[in-house]
Scaffold this motif. Structure first.
Motif, short mmCIF file in Angstrom:
data_model
loop_
_atom_site.label_atom_id
_atom_site.label_comp_id
_atom_site.label_asym_id
_atom_site.label_seq_id
_atom_site.Cartn_x
_atom_site.Cartn_y
_atom_site.Cartn_z
N PHE A 102 0.83 -1.21 0.00
CA PHE A 102 0.00 0.00 0.00
C PHE A 102 0.86 1.26 0.00
N LEU A 103 1.98 1.24 0.71
CA LEU A 103 2.87 2.41 0.74
C LEU A 103 3.41 2.73 -0.64
N TYR A 104 3.74 1.69 -1.41
CA TYR A 104 4.35 1.93 -2.72
C TYR A 104 3.34 2.20 -3.83
N THR A 105 2.15 2.62 -3.44
CA THR A 105 1.24 3.21 -4.42
C THR A 105 1.56 4.69 -4.59
N SER A 106 2.52 5.20 -3.82
CA SER A 106 2.88 6.62 -3.88
C SER A 106 3.23 7.13 -5.28
N PRO A 107 4.00 6.37 -6.11
CA PRO A 107 4.32 6.90 -7.44
C PRO A 107 3.10 7.27 -8.27
N PHE A 108 1.97 6.65 -7.99
CA PHE A 108 0.77 6.96 -8.75
C PHE A 108 0.17 8.29 -8.28
N ILE A 109 0.31 8.57 -6.98
CA ILE A 109 -0.11 9.87 -6.46
C ILE A 109 0.74 10.97 -7.10
N VAL A 110 2.03 10.71 -7.22
CA VAL A 110 2.95 11.67 -7.83
C VAL A 110 2.56 11.91 -9.29
N ALA A 111 2.32 10.81 -10.02
CA ALA A 111 1.97 10.94 -11.45
C ALA A 111 0.72 11.78 -11.64
N VAL A 163 -0.26 8.61 0.15
CA VAL A 163 -0.78 9.89 -0.35
C VAL A 163 0.09 11.04 0.16
N PHE A 164 0.45 11.00 1.44
CA PHE A 164 1.30 12.05 2.02
C PHE A 164 2.68 12.04 1.36
N TRP A 165 3.24 10.85 1.13
CA TRP A 165 4.55 10.75 0.47
C TRP A 165 4.48 11.36 -0.93
N GLY A 166 3.44 10.97 -1.68
CA GLY A 166 3.29 11.51 -3.03
C GLY A 166 3.09 13.01 -3.02
N ALA A 167 2.30 13.52 -2.05
CA ALA A 167 2.06 14.95 -1.96
C ALA A 167 3.35 15.70 -1.64
N THR A 168 4.21 15.11 -0.81
CA THR A 168 5.50 15.73 -0.49
C THR A 168 6.32 15.91 -1.77
N THR A 169 6.38 14.87 -2.57
CA THR A 169 7.14 14.94 -3.82
C THR A 169 6.57 15.98 -4.78
N VAL A 170 5.25 16.04 -4.88
CA VAL A 170 4.61 17.02 -5.77
C VAL A 170 4.90 18.44 -5.32
N VAL A 171 4.83 18.68 -4.00
CA VAL A 171 5.14 20.02 -3.47
C VAL A 171 6.55 20.43 -3.85
N ILE A 172 7.50 19.51 -3.70
CA ILE A 172 8.90 19.83 -4.03
C ILE A 172 9.05 20.10 -5.52
N LYS A 173 8.42 19.26 -6.35
CA LYS A 173 8.53 19.43 -7.79
C LYS A 173 7.90 20.73 -8.27
N ALA A 174 6.84 21.17 -7.59
CA ALA A 174 6.09 22.34 -8.05
C ALA A 174 6.54 23.64 -7.40
N SER A 175 7.54 23.58 -6.51
CA SER A 175 7.95 24.76 -5.76
C SER A 175 9.42 25.09 -6.02
N PRO A 176 9.89 26.23 -5.50
CA PRO A 176 11.32 26.59 -5.67
C PRO A 176 12.27 25.58 -5.03
N GLN A 177 11.77 24.69 -4.18
CA GLN A 177 12.64 23.70 -3.55
C GLN A 177 13.33 22.80 -4.57
N ARG A 178 12.74 22.66 -5.74
CA ARG A 178 13.33 21.79 -6.75
C ARG A 178 14.71 22.28 -7.21
N MET A 179 15.02 23.56 -6.93
CA MET A 179 16.30 24.12 -7.34
C MET A 179 17.37 24.03 -6.25
N LEU A 180 16.99 23.55 -5.06
CA LEU A 180 17.94 23.48 -3.94
C LEU A 180 18.85 22.26 -4.06
#
Length: 307
Positions: A102-111, A163-180
């Motif tokens: 169940f945890l590794y359904t995260s990539p689908f939340i990211v997609a 869902v929380f893991w996927g949301a974390t990744t999306v926040v990083i990808k969509a924010s200035p954090q992706r440049m850090l």
């Protein structure tokens, strides 16, 4: 840099990381015998934060810097904290095998998330097929608990952790954090959860540390040193030198190893129906992360592994 074709060393290292991440749930289960869930997750983050800060000082990477990413970092750390709160809690109510699937359904939340929130990243046909495979795997897994008893509460927590893991990744990808630098992206998450999780443990009245046996201590050291520190740094080293998309396609091995170790070490029953669910989820992960025909030349520093 970041565009080398995978060689034998990289493949062996990637498989080693998948083994480590597959063992994580087993380590959590062992440590639950002496440390309550939220306190265990908090201690893990505290230890890993200390090690990461020492690493950053040695490498000359700035720990503190005003760069306009603090609020985004706080949001990512809150989501990261929620993920591990739910994951550690879930493993009190479900098996390691079910938890890892169940945890590794995260990539689908990211997609799904990047499709709506990250410009230029849209779902491809293969990803849609992968999402359908994963959804089918989740339905099959929920319909079969292999005689493990009432696992519904734990299963739902593990799914929400994804869902929380996927949301974390999306926040990083969509924010200035992706440049850090990758270390600072990780530091936000570890440091934030190092503060939040122990406080939540106290607020919920958890027992905290009740027994420090050798298995409990060894499990905590494994989580702190091997999972949250060594494996993350190895992952970042890989994505700086090899094609990120090809590295990500190895993600389907982690749930496979997780289920295998649950069977081998925890003596958990694995039914044919659950194997079908596992295959569907693993196939979905592979399809969602399958490289595009166009060769990638940029390294995505926001691509954090799960720990």
């Amino acid at each position: 840099m970041g565009n080398k074709v995978l060689d034998r060393f990289a493949v062996i290292l990637l498989l080693g990381l998948c083994v480590i991440w597959g063992l994580q749930q087993v380590a959590i289960k062992f440590a639950l015998e002496g440390i309550s869930p939220m306190m265990q997750a908090g201690l893990r983050s505290i230890g890993a934060t200390i090690l990461l800060c020492l690493w950053m000082r040695w490498r000359g990477v700035k720990i503190f810097e005003r760069d306009g990413t603090a609020w985004w970092g706080l949001l990512a750390s809150l989501l990261f904290s929620g993920e591990f709160l739910l994951l550690y809690w879930a493993l009190e109510y479900t098996t390691t095998s079910r938890g890892v699937v169940f945890l590794y359904t995260s990539p689908f939340i990211v997609a799904l998330g990047v499709h709506f929130f990250v410009p230029g990243e849209r779902l491809r046909l293969l990803q849609v097929i992968g999402l359908c495979c994963a959804f089918g795997g989740i339905v099959v897994a929920f319909g079969d608990n292999g005689g493990a008893g009432d696992t519904l509460v734990g299963d739902m927590m593990a799914l929400l952790a994804a869902v929380f893991w996927g949301a974390t990744t999306v926040v990083i990808k969509a924010s200035p954090q992706r440049m850090l630098p990758a270390e600072r992206v990780l530091l936000y998450q570890l440091a934030g959860s190092a503060v939040a999780l122990p406080l939540l443990s106290l607020a919920f009245g958890e027992a905290g540390v009740t027994s420090l046996t050798m298995p409990v201590i060894a499990s905590m050291l494994f989580q702190i040193v091997m999972v949250a520190f060594v494996s993350y740094l190895a992952w970042f080293w890989l994505i700086h030198r090899y094609q990120a998309s090809k590295i990500s396609s190895f993600g389907f091995f982690s749930p496979l190893f997780g289920v295998f170790f649950g069977f081998l070490i925890m003596d958990e029953a694995i039914t044919p129906i659950f194997i079908v669910a596992l295959v569907l989820v693993a196939a979905g992960i592979y399809l969602v992360n399958k490289p595009q025909a166009v060769k990638q030349t940029l390294v995505d520093k926001s691509s954090l592994p799960e720990s």
